[in-house]
Each structure stands twice: as C-alpha cells, then as structure tokens.
Design a protein around this motif. Sequence first.
Motif, PDB file in Angstrom:
ATOM      1  N   THR A 244       0.816  -1.210   0.000  1.00 39.43           N
ATOM      2  CA  THR A 244       0.000   0.000   0.000  1.00 39.43           C
ATOM      3  C   THR A 244       0.856   1.271   0.000  1.00 39.43           C
ATOM      4  N   LYS A 245       2.165   1.114   0.107  1.00 37.14           N
ATOM      5  CA  LYS A 245       3.060   2.269   0.098  1.00 37.14           C
ATOM      6  C   LYS A 245       3.089   2.869  -1.297  1.00 37.14           C
ATOM      7  N   GLU A 246       2.837   4.175  -1.430  1.00 38.53           N
ATOM      8  CA  GLU A 246       2.774   4.820  -2.733  1.00 38.53           C
ATOM      9  C   GLU A 246       3.701   6.033  -2.778  1.00 38.53           C
ATOM     10  N   LEU A 247       4.184   6.300  -3.963  1.00 34.55           N
ATOM     11  CA  LEU A 247       4.994   7.483  -4.170  1.00 34.55           C
ATOM     12  C   LEU A 247       4.089   8.702  -4.298  1.00 34.55           C
ATOM     13  N   PHE A 248       4.624   9.857  -3.912  1.00 40.34           N
ATOM     14  CA  PHE A 248       3.858  11.101  -3.983  1.00 40.34           C
ATOM     15  C   PHE A 248       4.652  12.105  -4.794  1.00 40.34           C
ATOM     16  N   TYR A 249       3.973  12.814  -5.703  1.00 38.92           N
ATOM     17  CA  TYR A 249       4.643  13.741  -6.605  1.00 38.92           C
ATOM     18  C   TYR A 249       4.060  15.146  -6.452  1.00 38.92           C
ATOM     19  N   SER A 250       4.907  16.135  -6.670  1.00 38.01           N
ATOM     20  CA  SER A 250       4.446  17.521  -6.612  1.00 38.01           C
ATOM     21  C   SER A 250       4.789  18.231  -7.920  1.00 38.01           C
ATOM     22  N   PHE A 251       3.819  19.008  -8.402  1.00 31.91           N
ATOM     23  CA  PHE A 251       3.963  19.760  -9.642  1.00 31.91           C
ATOM     24  C   PHE A 251       3.792  21.245  -9.364  1.00 31.91           C
ATOM     25  N   LEU A 252       4.637  22.046  -9.993  1.00 28.14           N
ATOM     26  CA  LEU A 252       4.425  23.480 -10.053  1.00 28.14           C
ATOM     27  C   LEU A 252       4.197  23.828 -11.519  1.00 28.14           C
ATOM     28  N   ILE A 253       3.032  24.397 -11.827  1.00 27.87           N
ATOM     29  CA  ILE A 253       2.711  24.792 -13.194  1.00 27.87           C
ATOM     30  C   ILE A 253       2.424  26.294 -13.192  1.00 27.87           C
ATOM     31  N   VAL A 254       3.326  27.058 -13.772  1.00 31.01           N
ATOM     32  CA  VAL A 254       3.176  28.509 -13.827  1.00 31.01           C
ATOM     33  C   VAL A 254       2.671  28.876 -15.218  1.00 31.01           C
ATOM     34  N   CYS A 255       1.514  29.506 -15.266  1.00 34.00           N
ATOM     35  CA  CYS A 255       0.827  29.758 -16.531  1.00 34.00           C
ATOM     36  C   CYS A 255       0.826  31.239 -16.885  1.00 34.00           C
ATOM     37  N   GLU A 256       0.881  31.492 -18.173  1.00 39.44           N
ATOM     38  CA  GLU A 256       0.764  32.866 -18.676  1.00 39.44           C
ATOM     39  C   GLU A 256      -0.606  33.437 -18.354  1.00 39.44           C
ATOM     40  N   GLY A 257      -1.644  32.675 -18.625  1.00 41.52           N
ATOM     41  CA  GLY A 257      -3.005  33.120 -18.336  1.00 41.52           C
ATOM     42  C   GLY A 257      -3.328  32.993 -16.861  1.00 41.52           C
ATOM     43  N   THR A 258      -4.286  33.770 -16.418  1.00 44.07           N
ATOM     44  CA  THR A 258      -4.645  33.760 -14.997  1.00 44.07           C
ATOM     45  C   THR A 258      -5.836  32.875 -14.685  1.00 44.07           C
ATOM     46  N   LYS A 259      -6.553  32.406 -15.719  1.00 40.59           N
ATOM     47  CA  LYS A 259      -7.768  31.636 -15.458  1.00 40.59           C
ATOM     48  C   LYS A 259      -7.841  30.320 -16.225  1.00 40.59           C
ATOM     49  N   THR A 260      -7.840  30.390 -17.556  1.00 36.08           N
ATOM     50  CA  THR A 260      -8.120  29.201 -18.362  1.00 36.08           C
ATOM     51  C   THR A 260      -7.160  28.052 -18.064  1.00 36.08           C
ATOM     52  N   GLU A 261      -5.872  28.303 -18.173  1.00 40.87           N
ATOM     53  CA  GLU A 261      -4.893  27.236 -17.967  1.00 40.87           C
ATOM     54  C   GLU A 261      -4.855  26.752 -16.517  1.00 40.87           C
ATOM     55  N   PRO A 262      -4.763  27.665 -15.523  1.00 39.80           N
ATOM     56  CA  PRO A 262      -4.765  27.187 -14.136  1.00 39.80           C
ATOM     57  C   PRO A 262      -6.006  26.391 -13.771  1.00 39.80           C
ATOM     58  N   GLU A 263      -7.173  26.852 -14.243  1.00 41.14           N
ATOM     59  CA  GLU A 263      -8.417  26.137 -13.940  1.00 41.14           C
ATOM     60  C   GLU A 263      -8.401  24.731 -14.530  1.00 41.14           C
ATOM     61  N   TYR A 264      -7.857  24.600 -15.707  1.00 48.17           N
ATOM     62  CA  TYR A 264      -7.808  23.285 -16.362  1.00 48.17           C
ATOM     63  C   TYR A 264      -6.839  22.351 -15.637  1.00 48.17           C
ATOM     64  N   PHE A 265      -5.615  22.802 -15.399  1.00 49.14           N
ATOM     65  CA  PHE A 265      -4.589  21.919 -14.839  1.00 49.14           C
ATOM     66  C   PHE A 265      -4.846  21.539 -13.384  1.00 49.14           C
ATOM     67  N   ARG A 266      -5.541  22.396 -12.641  1.00 52.31           N
ATOM     68  CA  ARG A 266      -5.766  22.074 -11.222  1.00 52.31           C
ATOM     69  C   ARG A 266      -6.611  20.821 -11.040  1.00 52.31           C
ATOM     70  N   HIS A 267      -7.363  20.430 -12.068  1.00 53.63           N
ATOM     71  CA  HIS A 267      -8.205  19.239 -11.966  1.00 53.63           C
ATOM     72  C   HIS A 267      -7.383  17.952 -11.923  1.00 53.63           C
ATOM     73  N   PHE A 268      -6.097  18.031 -12.199  1.00 53.65           N
ATOM     74  CA  PHE A 268      -5.275  16.825 -12.210  1.00 53.65           C
ATOM     75  C   PHE A 268      -4.700  16.475 -10.843  1.00 53.65           C
ATOM     76  N   THR A 269      -4.977  17.278  -9.828  1.00 57.63           N
ATOM     77  CA  THR A 269      -4.563  16.922  -8.474  1.00 57.63           C
ATOM     78  C   THR A 269      -5.229  15.609  -8.079  1.00 57.63           C
ATOM     79  N   SER A 270      -4.450  14.705  -7.496  1.00 57.11           N
ATOM     80  CA  SER A 270      -4.984  13.398  -7.127  1.00 57.11           C
ATOM     81  C   SER A 270      -4.436  12.995  -5.767  1.00 57.11           C
ATOM     82  N   ARG A 271      -4.752  11.783  -5.354  1.00 56.79           N
ATOM     83  CA  ARG A 271      -4.256  11.309  -4.052  1.00 56.79           C
ATOM     84  C   ARG A 271      -2.762  11.056  -4.080  1.00 56.79           C
ATOM     85  N   ARG A 272      -2.179  10.963  -5.267  1.00 53.09           N
ATOM     86  CA  ARG A 272      -0.742  10.716  -5.373  1.00 53.09           C
ATOM     87  C   ARG A 272       0.040  11.927  -5.850  1.00 53.09           C
ATOM     88  N   SER A 273      -0.642  13.020  -6.149  1.00 51.58           N
ATOM     89  CA  SER A 273       0.081  14.183  -6.658  1.00 51.58           C
ATOM     90  C   SER A 273      -0.538  15.486  -6.172  1.00 51.58           C
TER      91      SER A 273
END
Length: 213
Positions: A28-57
């Motif tokens: 049951t031991k799982e790896l955990f990952y962290s992402f930093l995504i810095v976007c040019e736009g203030t809404k469209t891109e951040p809103e889209y990419f934030r949906h990829f947060t999961s229990r492992r990232s």
Amino acid sequence: MAKHLTKKQREELTSRHSGTRSRRREATKELFYSFLIVCEGTKTEPEYFRHFTSRRSRVITIGADRSTKKLVEETKKRRDLDTYDYVWVAFDKDENADFNEAIEIAEKSGFHCAWSNEAFELWFCLHFIDLTAAVSRKQYIEILEREVRKFDSKFTYTKGGDQMFDILRRYGKEIDAKSRAQKLREMYTDKNYAQHNPCTTVDLLVNMLEEKA
C-alpha cells in the motif's frame, strides 16, 4: 479447551503475522509527486490543470499574468520558494517576439514547457477535430462552440471558465487529442517554434500529470 502453544510455536506465529503486515504495508506504500505549473493566463490554464490533483500528486497552478521570458523569470522565483518534483511553464505564442528564446531559457533552467502556437485553446480543439492549418484565436473558439454544441446546444465558450475540463472528458476524446498533437509536432523538424503553427506540447504535460496521478 484452548490449545496451549509452546514458546517456539508462539514465536513462529508472531513472525508469520509480522511478515504479513510488512508485506501489506509494502503493497500500500505509494509514491507522492508535486507539480508546479506557472501559466501565462490567470484563469483558463490554471483552472484546467488544477483538476489533475490526485491522491498521489499535488498540483500547484499559478496564473502569473506574465508572458514568455518574464514568465520564465517568474517561474524561477516561484520554484525557489518550495521544493517540487516537476516544474512546468505554460504559455502561448501570441504576438511575442521572444517566444523561441523563452522556450530555450526555460529548458536551460530545467523547466518543462507546455507551449501552444497560437493559443492554449488549440489543445481543446484537438479533442474534437484534426486541425493542421493555422487559424486565429477567434477561430479556435468558433470551432469549440460548433463541436460542443453537437452535444450541448446551449454551450458558449467562456475564457477562464472552469467547465472545460468536464466538457472535454464528457464529449471530447483525449486519446485523439494526444495523437493529433504529436502529429502536429512531427510536421516540423527545426527549432523555430514561432513558425510551428498550429502546434502544442500541452499533451506532454497532461501525459505526465496522468502518469503520476
């Protein structure tokens, strides 16, 4: 009557149970990952990419309201504030003359680039159609509205809205979008990315986010 165990039998039983618990913890031991995504736009891109947060990232998305080289500099500052496994910078070609230079600087800084020429909405469009000819930002929106209205007649594209992730999952085909994005990149052999239109590397970021989810 309960059976009395010898000391040796108790030690063997304890050892077996301990091994089972150890293997269960290992499974049951799982790896955990962290992402930093810095976007040019203030809404469209951040809103889209934030949906990829999961229990492992953990996905930190920032709308920096900067473009090209200034965005890369902002990414450096944000990166130094914390520790991340992966750092991505996402921006469009727009009218920026330093587009190629920004990509080169980002790569030398150890960042991954999710760039789009001409605009981020190209990635959305590829979920529905093959698009191999250069079109304007306005035409991207017209394409999106035409295609989504085949499923939802009342759809109107709102830049910065958070509904596109769910709409693409419901009506679009991500596997096709990835294939189409790759084929667009294969059309070009040089590194003059400003002339690669249409083209995008957003699928590479999406691939990584999904692999680590």
